[in-house]
Write a protein that holds these residues in place. Structure first.
Motif, PDB file in Angstrom:
ATOM      1  N   MET A   1       0.841  -1.168   0.000  1.00  0.00           N
ATOM      2  CA  MET A   1       0.000   0.000   0.000  1.00  0.00           C
ATOM      3  C   MET A   1       0.888   1.233   0.000  1.00  0.00           C
ATOM      4  SD  MET A   1      -2.617   1.214   2.951  1.00  0.00           S
ATOM      5  CE  MET A   1      -4.219   1.563   2.325  1.00  0.00           C
ATOM      6  N   ASN A   2       0.694   2.083  -0.973  1.00  0.00           N
ATOM      7  CA  ASN A   2       1.410   3.344  -1.053  1.00  0.00           C
ATOM      8  C   ASN A   2       0.433   4.440  -0.629  1.00  0.00           C
ATOM      9  OD1 ASN A   2       2.756   5.672  -1.765  1.00  0.00           O
ATOM     10  ND2 ASN A   2       3.556   4.818  -3.667  1.00  0.00           N
ATOM     11  N   LYS A   3       0.633   4.969   0.564  1.00  0.00           N
ATOM     12  CA  LYS A   3      -0.327   5.915   1.133  1.00  0.00           C
ATOM     13  C   LYS A   3      -0.479   7.172   0.291  1.00  0.00           C
ATOM     14  CE  LYS A   3      -0.755   6.738   5.414  1.00  0.00           C
ATOM     15  NZ  LYS A   3      -0.634   7.061   6.841  1.00  0.00           N
ATOM     16  N   THR A   4       0.618   7.684  -0.222  1.00  0.00           N
ATOM     17  CA  THR A   4       0.542   8.913  -1.009  1.00  0.00           C
ATOM     18  C   THR A   4      -0.265   8.688  -2.279  1.00  0.00           C
ATOM     19  OG1 THR A   4       2.708   9.555  -0.170  1.00  0.00           O
ATOM     20  CG2 THR A   4       1.908  10.716  -2.106  1.00  0.00           C
ATOM     21  N   PHE A   5       0.035   7.603  -2.997  1.00  0.00           N
ATOM     22  CA  PHE A   5      -0.692   7.293  -4.224  1.00  0.00           C
ATOM     23  C   PHE A   5      -2.174   7.053  -3.927  1.00  0.00           C
ATOM     24  CE2 PHE A   5      -2.495   4.228  -7.176  1.00  0.00           C
ATOM     25  CZ  PHE A   5      -2.314   4.900  -8.372  1.00  0.00           C
ATOM     26  N   ASP A   6      -2.459   6.270  -2.899  1.00  0.00           N
ATOM     27  CA  ASP A   6      -3.848   5.973  -2.560  1.00  0.00           C
ATOM     28  C   ASP A   6      -4.621   7.220  -2.152  1.00  0.00           C
ATOM     29  OD1 ASP A   6      -3.449   3.344  -3.151  1.00  0.00           O
ATOM     30  OD2 ASP A   6      -3.302   2.670  -1.065  1.00  0.00           O
ATOM     31  N   ARG A   7      -3.963   8.124  -1.467  1.00  0.00           N
ATOM     32  CA  ARG A   7      -4.630   9.368  -1.055  1.00  0.00           C
ATOM     33  C   ARG A   7      -4.997  10.195  -2.288  1.00  0.00           C
ATOM     34  NH1 ARG A   7      -1.668  10.826   3.223  1.00  0.00           N
ATOM     35  NH2 ARG A   7       0.031  11.495   1.887  1.00  0.00           N
ATOM     36  N   TYR A   8      -4.037  10.375  -3.206  1.00  0.00           N
ATOM     37  CA  TYR A   8      -4.321  11.129  -4.434  1.00  0.00           C
ATOM     38  C   TYR A   8      -5.346  10.407  -5.310  1.00  0.00           C
ATOM     39  CZ  TYR A   8      -0.508  14.356  -3.419  1.00  0.00           C
ATOM     40  OH  TYR A   8       0.296  15.303  -2.837  1.00  0.00           O
ATOM     41  N   ALA A   9      -5.256   9.089  -5.365  1.00  0.00           N
ATOM     42  CA  ALA A   9      -6.211   8.324  -6.163  1.00  0.00           C
ATOM     43  C   ALA A   9      -7.621   8.462  -5.604  1.00  0.00           C
ATOM     44  CB  ALA A   9      -5.802   6.848  -6.205  1.00  0.00           C
ATOM     45  N   SER A  10      -7.753   8.468  -4.284  1.00  0.00           N
ATOM     46  CA  SER A  10      -9.086   8.610  -3.698  1.00  0.00           C
ATOM     47  C   SER A  10      -9.687   9.973  -4.009  1.00  0.00           C
ATOM     48  CB  SER A  10      -9.041   8.372  -2.189  1.00  0.00           C
ATOM     49  OG  SER A  10      -8.321   9.398  -1.541  1.00  0.00           O
TER      50      SER A  10
END
Length: 155
Positions: free
Chosen positions: A1-10
């Motif tokens: 899980m890449n938190k930065t990517f997931d945050r921007y993706a959300s």
């Protein structure tokens, strides 16, 4: 899980979902011979995307930062290409082969690509889903879907 990517993706998915909802309101509310208008599907899809984006954002904010070693994920291109090819063929031939038969075949291929074997379970789930959704949409909601192909002599 890449938190930065997931945050921007959300956030991106939230904006895309909001755009779907906004633009679906501009589509006419009913079509000829159907109580379910063309605006229902994009509206529902947008709302679902918004809910899933909010869920992803919540999960990202809830998890702790993982500074451990990153694991390399092996991508399975063969399965991906089979699923994408099946989806493209499903969309292309939907009018010709009908919803029930096309969805059954697509789901059966998808289930077998994901997990080989278990043919009986795959056939039962694919047939119940395709017939159930067709019945729900056409009979209950009085919408329209491509029926059965002429060569099957059903309906």
């Amino acid at each position: 899980m890449n938190k930065t990517f997931d945050r921007y993706a959300s956030v991106a998915f939230l904006l895309i979902g909001a755009a779907f909802v906004w633009e679906s309101r501009k589509i006419g509310e009913s079509s000829y011979g159907s109580n379910v208008g063309p605006d229902i599907f994009p509206l529902g899809l947008g709302l679902l995307l918004i809910v899933l984006a909010l869920r992803l954002f919540y999960e990202v904010m809830r998890t702790k930062s993982d500074n451990g070693p990153s694991t390399k994920v092996k991508l399975d291109y063969k399965r991906f290409l089979i699923i994408v090819s099946a989806a493209v063929l499903y969309a292309y031939f939907l009018e010709d082969i009908g919803y029930v038969f096309g969805t059954f075949v697509f789901l059966l291929i998808g289930f077998q690509v994901i997990e080989r074997g278990k043919w009986l379970t795959s056939v039962i789930v694919a047939s119940l889903f395709s017939i159930g959704v067709y019945y729900l949409f056409v009979k209950v909601l009085e919408g329209s879907l491509p029926g059965f192909p002429v060569w099957m002599n059903i309906g």
